[in-house]
Design a protein around this motif. Structure first.
Motif, PDB file in Angstrom:
ATOM      1  N   ASP A   1       1.352   0.253   5.868  1.00  0.00           N
ATOM      2  CA  ASP A   1       1.809  -1.108   6.150  1.00  0.00           C
ATOM      3  C   ASP A   1       2.167  -1.225   7.638  1.00  0.00           C
ATOM      4  O   ASP A   1       3.227  -0.770   8.065  1.00  0.00           O
ATOM      5  N   PRO A   2       1.293  -1.846   8.449  1.00  0.00           N
ATOM      6  CA  PRO A   2       1.535  -1.898   9.900  1.00  0.00           C
ATOM      7  C   PRO A   2       2.609  -2.895  10.312  1.00  0.00           C
ATOM      8  O   PRO A   2       2.914  -3.003  11.502  1.00  0.00           O
TER       9      PRO A   2
ATOM     10  N   PHE B   1      -0.405  -8.810  12.756  1.00  0.00           N
ATOM     11  CA  PHE B   1      -1.627  -8.738  11.959  1.00  0.00           C
ATOM     12  C   PHE B   1      -1.621  -9.816  10.871  1.00  0.00           C
ATOM     13  O   PHE B   1      -0.590 -10.093  10.256  1.00  0.00           O
ATOM     14  N   ILE B   2      -2.800 -10.367  10.624  1.00  0.00           N
ATOM     15  CA  ILE B   2      -2.941 -11.422   9.618  1.00  0.00           C
ATOM     16  C   ILE B   2      -3.466 -10.831   8.320  1.00  0.00           C
ATOM     17  O   ILE B   2      -4.483 -10.121   8.300  1.00  0.00           O
TER      18      ILE B   2
ATOM     19  N   ILE C   1       3.391  -2.972   1.501  1.00  0.00           N
ATOM     20  CA  ILE C   1       2.309  -3.611   0.762  1.00  0.00           C
ATOM     21  C   ILE C   1       1.534  -2.555  -0.042  1.00  0.00           C
ATOM     22  O   ILE C   1       1.551  -1.361   0.279  1.00  0.00           O
ATOM     23  N   THR C   2       0.867  -3.012  -1.081  1.00  0.00           N
ATOM     24  CA  THR C   2       0.038  -2.116  -1.902  1.00  0.00           C
ATOM     25  C   THR C   2      -1.406  -2.614  -2.003  1.00  0.00           C
ATOM     26  O   THR C   2      -2.226  -2.008  -2.667  1.00  0.00           O
TER      27      THR C   2
ATOM     28  N   ASP D   1      -2.572   1.920  14.590  1.00  0.00           N
ATOM     29  CA  ASP D   1      -4.012   2.125  14.801  1.00  0.00           C
ATOM     30  C   ASP D   1      -4.802   1.762  13.538  1.00  0.00           C
ATOM     31  O   ASP D   1      -5.886   1.175  13.617  1.00  0.00           O
ATOM     32  N   HIS D   2      -4.244   2.139  12.397  1.00  0.00           N
ATOM     33  CA  HIS D   2      -4.844   1.749  11.110  1.00  0.00           C
ATOM     34  C   HIS D   2      -4.911   0.219  11.006  1.00  0.00           C
ATOM     35  O   HIS D   2      -5.916  -0.344  10.552  1.00  0.00           O
ATOM     36  N   GLY D   3      -3.846  -0.428  11.468  1.00  0.00           N
ATOM     37  CA  GLY D   3      -3.818  -1.894  11.410  1.00  0.00           C
ATOM     38  C   GLY D   3      -4.951  -2.525  12.191  1.00  0.00           C
ATOM     39  O   GLY D   3      -5.581  -3.486  11.727  1.00  0.00           O
TER      40      GLY D   3
END
Length: 538
Positions: A54-55, A176-177, A191-192, A65-67
């Protein structure tokens, strides 16, 4: 398949000593992560394994970075730092109180649903509840509302000249959206559902927390028409699949890169660079000129560091040279710097850091400890042993604090465990902590507005939970400062205050040095590693 070819090459490298052993180790690691791999797969060894997805909740760089792989942002800074449209263009009312964002056509989530203004509104509200800079923006916000499917109207109570800068900040925490159903997750819960609208699709089926992450190209992504620049412009993906693999041992990763098993090492251990110089197929380079700052953060909620006198005693015991010499080794690759906003930046000031840069003062630290009536409460220091950029600093800190008279409990763990545990507000004896070290990039820390460590609002602030109304007032004054000289004056006062109250301890600066296969070209020179635009030759 490409993996099998690589594995056979690695297996043939098994010998009794040296590089052969490392190549064999790399082969074992890769074999453990075996799975179907396409020809256009790019394999990268990132600076850390990924566990937190969860970013918005996590400020860990690997989660950020994942985000950037999975999500997109409304606006972004280009290579010159100019804010550009990304998902949306904007207009501003004459009185500077209303910003209207219009989504560009063709935006879709990975599940095929269109990105709508309702998704944006929900995402911005969740982000605003977590991010320190956004918190200031939300105070000046009268409302954020969807107008139809493609317009978002952001109404302010007073002009906020830095609104676009906050919305475009590249790190800790980007706006992030997400789909509205995902963004409905309370801001204090993770978040999941990992559906985004970014250029890559996260593969849940292939995810091995802390070991391997797989991203597939999102064929439904519609890039902008402008060339890629910084984090703005066209996000054109030229590979089918990106794999992030974890190799805690840097020498194993280097052997894998030289053997063609991986294509990129995001962060190379400085004392191993000479190994790579002999390889004509590898390029070693520094991506971000501002580099990174190592810092120590204390926990303000629990003894002994809920007492500023003991925080000051601890800081007096520390010296930057000892930390950086142990962490980096080669002085060509580190710099002593006491500026919390970075040395050489427009707001950089080193006021109050004299003792740190001079190597610390153990005798004075002992005296301060006695004067403060230290009762022997143990100091729990968290040490991430699998992350070279922070792994040694806790050891140096522990030695310095012991020399000053503190009782120290140095606890080893992996980085992702540290990232999870630092969120605990429990006492150290119940799973909490007293000190951890980390690093922060120049682009995410060079102003009082975006520096994520500064928000000092108690339990809602950054890990360590400083409660400092004076610092918050100074940050608010920065927002209203008229012009660079006025901003510098406020930033200088913040620098002095931060070191006087030991909000955090700057321990020196270093560059992030990456190594890549020469097959890998056209990487964007961004502080945040991104995987669009680049090309991977056969």
């Amino acid at each position: 398949m490409r993996f099998n070819r690589r594995f056979r090459r690695a297996a043939r490298g098994v010998t009794g000593t040296g590089a052969g052993r490392n190549l064999a180790a790399a082969a074992v690691v890769l074999a453990a992560m075996a799975g179907p791999v396409q020809a256009e797969t790019l394999t990268a060894v990132m600076h850390s394994g990924l566990r937190m997805l969860d970013p918005i909740v996590s400020t860990a760089h690997i989660t950020r970075d994942h985000g950037y792989m999975v999500y997109d942002v409304l606006v972004a800074g280009d290579g010159e730092g100019v804010i550009r449209p990304q998902m949306a263009d904007w207009s501003i009312s004459d009185d500077k109180l209303v910003y209207t964002f219009t989504l560009r056509d063709g935006l879709r989530f990975h599940d095929g649903a269109p990105v709508t203004a309702a998704d944006v509104v929900a995402s911005l509200k969740r982000w605003g509840a977590r991010d320190g800079a956004a918190a200031f923006l939300m105070v000046a916000t009268a409302g954020i509302a969807a107008e139809g499917d493609d317009k978002v109207v952001w109404t302010l109570t007073e002009p906020f000249p830095l609104l676009l800068e906050v919305l475009a900040k590249p790190s800790s925490v980007p706006a992030f959206i997400m789909p509205a159903r995902v963004a409905a997750t309370p801001a204090d819960q993770t978040i999941t559902d990992y559906v985004g609208s970014g250029p890559f699709v996260f593969s849940s089926a292939d995810f091995q927390p802390g070991v391997k992450v797989v991203y597939n190209r999102f064929d439904g992504y519609k890039p902008r028409s402008e060339p890629a620049s910084g984090l703005a412009g066209a996000k054109v993906v030229n590979v089918d699949r990106v794999e992030w693999v974890t190799m805690p041992d840097n020498q194993t990763a280097i052997s894998a890169l030289m053997g063609g098993e991986v294509d990129l090492i995001e962060n190379v251990q400085i004392d191993l660079l000479d190994i790579l110089k002999s390889s004509p197929d590898v390029t070693v380079e520094t991506r971000d000129p501002l580099g990174y700052q190592v810092f120590a953060r204390m926990n303000f909620k629990h003894p002994p560091f809920n007492d500023v006198r003991l925080r000051r005693a601890a800081m007096a015991a520390l010296g930057q040279e000892q930390v950086m010499a142990t962490l980096i080794g080669n002085p060509d690759y580190y710099k002593l710097c006491g500026a919390i906003f970075g040395c050489g930046t427009p707001l950089g000031s080193e006021a109050g850091s004299e003792s740190l840069k001079a190597g610390g003062d153990p005798a004075r630290a002992r005296q301060m400890l006695t004067e403060a009536g230290y009762d022997g409460t143990p100091v729990v220091i968290m040490q991430a042993t699998d992350l070279g950029t922070v792994g040694t600093a806790p050891v140096v800190i522990a030695a310095a604090l012991r020399e000053a008279g503190f009782k120290v409990d140095l606890q080893a763990m992996d980085w992702q465990t540290l990232v999870s545990r630092r969120a605990s507000q429990k006492p150290p004896a119940e799973g909490g902590w007293n000190i951890f070290t980390s690093f922060i990039s120049g682009v995410e820390s060079n102003t009082p507005l975006i520096n994520p460590i500064l928000p000092s609002t108690g339990d809602t602030g950054w890990f360590g939970w400083a409660n400092d109304p004076e610092l918050e007032a100074l940050r608010a004054a920065y927002l209203k400062a008229d012009g660079l000289e006025a901003q510098k004056a406020v930033a200088h006062r913040i620098q002095e205050h931060v070191l006087d109250q030991v909000i955090f301890v700057p321990l020196g600066n270093y560059p992030f040095v990456q190594a890549r296969s020469n097959r890998l070209t056209d990487m964007l020179p961004t502080a945040v590693p991104v995987f669009w635009n680049l090309k991977l030759a056969d």
